[in-house]
Every structure is written in structure tokens, then in C-alpha cells.
Motif scaffolding. Structure first.
Motif, mmCIF file in Angstrom:
data_model
loop_
_atom_site.group_PDB
_atom_site.id
_atom_site.type_symbol
_atom_site.label_atom_id
_atom_site.label_comp_id
_atom_site.label_asym_id
_atom_site.label_seq_id
_atom_site.Cartn_x
_atom_site.Cartn_y
_atom_site.Cartn_z
ATOM 1 N N TYR A 63 0.128 32.869 -2.620
ATOM 2 C CA TYR A 63 0.178 34.249 -2.151
ATOM 3 C C TYR A 63 1.599 34.748 -2.356
ATOM 4 O O TYR A 63 2.567 34.038 -2.073
ATOM 5 C CB TYR A 63 -0.200 34.350 -0.669
ATOM 6 N N LYS A 64 1.715 35.960 -2.841
ATOM 7 C CA LYS A 64 3.044 36.519 -3.069
ATOM 8 C C LYS A 64 3.858 36.505 -1.778
ATOM 9 O O LYS A 64 5.058 36.218 -1.787
ATOM 10 C CB LYS A 64 2.931 37.938 -3.618
ATOM 11 N N SER A 65 3.188 36.763 -0.671
ATOM 12 C CA SER A 65 3.881 36.836 0.623
ATOM 13 C C SER A 65 4.402 35.484 1.114
ATOM 14 O O SER A 65 5.236 35.441 2.009
ATOM 15 C CB SER A 65 2.952 37.442 1.669
ATOM 16 N N GLU A 66 3.949 34.369 0.538
ATOM 17 C CA GLU A 66 4.411 33.058 0.999
ATOM 18 C C GLU A 66 5.519 32.463 0.142
ATOM 19 O O GLU A 66 6.146 31.482 0.540
ATOM 20 C CB GLU A 66 3.231 32.078 1.086
ATOM 21 N N LEU A 67 5.776 33.045 -1.012
ATOM 22 C CA LEU A 67 6.755 32.452 -1.933
ATOM 23 C C LEU A 67 8.175 32.449 -1.383
ATOM 24 O O LEU A 67 8.973 31.585 -1.752
ATOM 25 C CB LEU A 67 6.724 33.160 -3.281
ATOM 26 N N HIS A 68 8.506 33.374 -0.503
ATOM 27 C CA HIS A 68 9.872 33.407 0.029
ATOM 28 C C HIS A 68 10.224 32.113 0.767
ATOM 29 O O HIS A 68 11.381 31.733 0.841
ATOM 30 C CB HIS A 68 10.082 34.629 0.939
ATOM 31 N N ARG A 69 9.211 31.412 1.262
ATOM 32 C CA ARG A 69 9.473 30.146 1.967
ATOM 33 C C ARG A 69 9.987 29.060 1.030
ATOM 34 O O ARG A 69 10.565 28.071 1.483
ATOM 35 C CB ARG A 69 8.203 29.668 2.666
ATOM 36 N N LEU A 70 9.760 29.241 -0.256
ATOM 37 C CA LEU A 70 10.238 28.270 -1.236
ATOM 38 C C LEU A 70 11.701 28.524 -1.621
ATOM 39 O O LEU A 70 12.268 27.777 -2.410
ATOM 40 C CB LEU A 70 9.352 28.295 -2.483
ATOM 41 N N MET A 71 12.265 29.588 -1.057
ATOM 42 C CA MET A 71 13.660 29.957 -1.312
ATOM 43 C C MET A 71 14.365 30.052 0.046
ATOM 44 O O MET A 71 14.684 31.142 0.512
ATOM 45 C CB MET A 71 13.711 31.286 -2.074
ATOM 46 N N PRO A 72 14.612 28.910 0.694
ATOM 47 C CA PRO A 72 15.051 28.908 2.090
ATOM 48 C C PRO A 72 16.473 29.392 2.354
ATOM 49 O O PRO A 72 16.833 29.616 3.507
ATOM 50 C CB PRO A 72 14.901 27.440 2.498
ATOM 51 N N HIS A 73 17.267 29.584 1.331
ATOM 52 C CA HIS A 73 18.676 29.919 1.547
ATOM 53 C C HIS A 73 18.980 31.408 1.408
ATOM 54 O O HIS A 73 20.147 31.804 1.426
ATOM 55 C CB HIS A 73 19.563 29.104 0.601
ATOM 56 N N ILE A 74 17.924 32.210 1.246
ATOM 57 C CA ILE A 74 18.101 33.658 1.166
ATOM 58 C C ILE A 74 17.076 34.326 2.072
ATOM 59 O O ILE A 74 16.087 33.715 2.475
ATOM 60 C CB ILE A 74 17.981 34.184 -0.288
ATOM 61 N N SER A 75 17.309 35.579 2.356
ATOM 62 C CA SER A 75 16.405 36.313 3.238
ATOM 63 C C SER A 75 15.079 36.598 2.523
ATOM 64 O O SER A 75 14.993 36.547 1.294
ATOM 65 C CB SER A 75 17.037 37.637 3.654
ATOM 66 N N GLN A 76 14.082 36.918 3.295
ATOM 67 C CA GLN A 76 12.777 37.250 2.725
ATOM 68 C C GLN A 76 12.891 38.462 1.803
ATOM 69 O O GLN A 76 12.311 38.485 0.732
ATOM 70 C CB GLN A 76 11.761 37.517 3.835
ATOM 71 N N ARG A 77 13.661 39.447 2.215
ATOM 72 C CA ARG A 77 13.829 40.667 1.406
ATOM 73 C C ARG A 77 14.458 40.333 0.048
ATOM 74 O O ARG A 77 14.018 40.817 -0.988
ATOM 75 C CB ARG A 77 14.677 41.671 2.177
ATOM 76 N N THR A 78 15.479 39.495 0.041
ATOM 77 C CA THR A 78 16.124 39.105 -1.214
ATOM 78 C C THR A 78 15.176 38.252 -2.059
ATOM 79 O O THR A 78 15.108 38.413 -3.280
ATOM 80 C CB THR A 78 17.433 38.353 -0.930
#
Length: 140
Positions: A63-78
């Protein structure tokens, strides 16, 4: 299943020549990452996190909305901006979710999978050639 690297309480000490060799090894793999992806824009550890974590999970879609969790060192917006850049460059492919048309599913492009595997094969071969010879004991 994600493997955690075992940390040592006190690592062995190595001579500075060996430390320099290791930095050169890291630099070689770093340059290869840029070379294989073909754009300095992706010379960012956050993209490394995203692409390798997607590859590790063996999922075809996220899900597009879950991919930010794979980038833990930046904010969800970034992370959302990074993901969109990867989509715009063809590394990630966006699909409507057939079960919920409001949601988007993301897959790695076949080309990105190939590039990640090429990078991993290269990195493994470089690290294998770096293994410490028995004749060179670490300094204490």
C-alpha cells in the motif's frame, strides 16, 4: 523475517591500513549503487532503505500509505515525496487497488528488482574478497 545484526560489546581492533581498506570497500559499493541506479538523485540512504526493504519483504505489492515505514529516518511527509520521485522515475509502479479504488498499490519495477539484485551480487563479491586472511591477526 528481518535479521538483526549482532552487536559486539567490544570489537576487535584492526590496523589503520585495514580500516582504510574497509572504507575503500564501502566507497566502491556506494559508487556502484549510484552507477547501477543511473541517477545521483537516488544516492541517498533513504532510497537504499526503501528499495532494499521492499526487496527483502518479497512482497509484490505494498500500500502506498505503508511505504513510509520502510524509510524510518525521515518524516512521513518527506517519505511520500521520495516515493513519488521513485514513481516518476519508473523505479516504482503505482496501481489502483482492485479492492479499494481510493487506495494505491506500489510495486517495484522489474528493472529496479534487477538493479537491486545486481547491486547485491556486486556487494557480496566485494565483501567476500575483503575477508580477513588468517595470517593477519587483529591488533589488540
Amino acid at each position: 523475517m528481518q535479521t538483526k545484526i549482532k552487536t559486539l560489546a567490544k570489537p576487535k581492533k584492526y590496523p589503520n591500513t585495514r580500516r582504510r581498506q574497509f572504507i575503500q570497500l564501502i566507497n566502491c559499493t556506494d559508487h556502484y549503487w549510484m552507477e547501477v541506479l543511473g541517477d545521483e538523485l537516488f544516492h541517498d540512504l533513504n532510497y537504499y532503505d526503501l528499495f532494499t526493504q521492499m526487496w527483502l519483504r518479497h512482497n509484490d505489492t505494498f500500500y502506498k500509505s505503508e511505504l513510509h515505514r520502510l524509510m524510518p529516518h525521515i518524516s512521513q511527509r518527506t517519505a511520500v515525496k521520495y516515493i513519488q520521485i521513485a514513481i516518476d522515475h519508473g523505479f516504482l509502479v503505482e496501481h489502483p487497488d482492485p479492492e479499494d479504488l481510493r487506495s494505491k498499490r506500489i510495486t517495484m519495477s522489474a528493472d529496479l528488482k534487477r538493479k537491486i539484485e545486481l547491486f547485491l551480487d556486486y556487494s557480496i563479491s566485494v565483501f567476500e574478497t575483503f575477508s580477513l586472511p588468517d595470517s593477519q591477526p587483529p591488533h589488540s
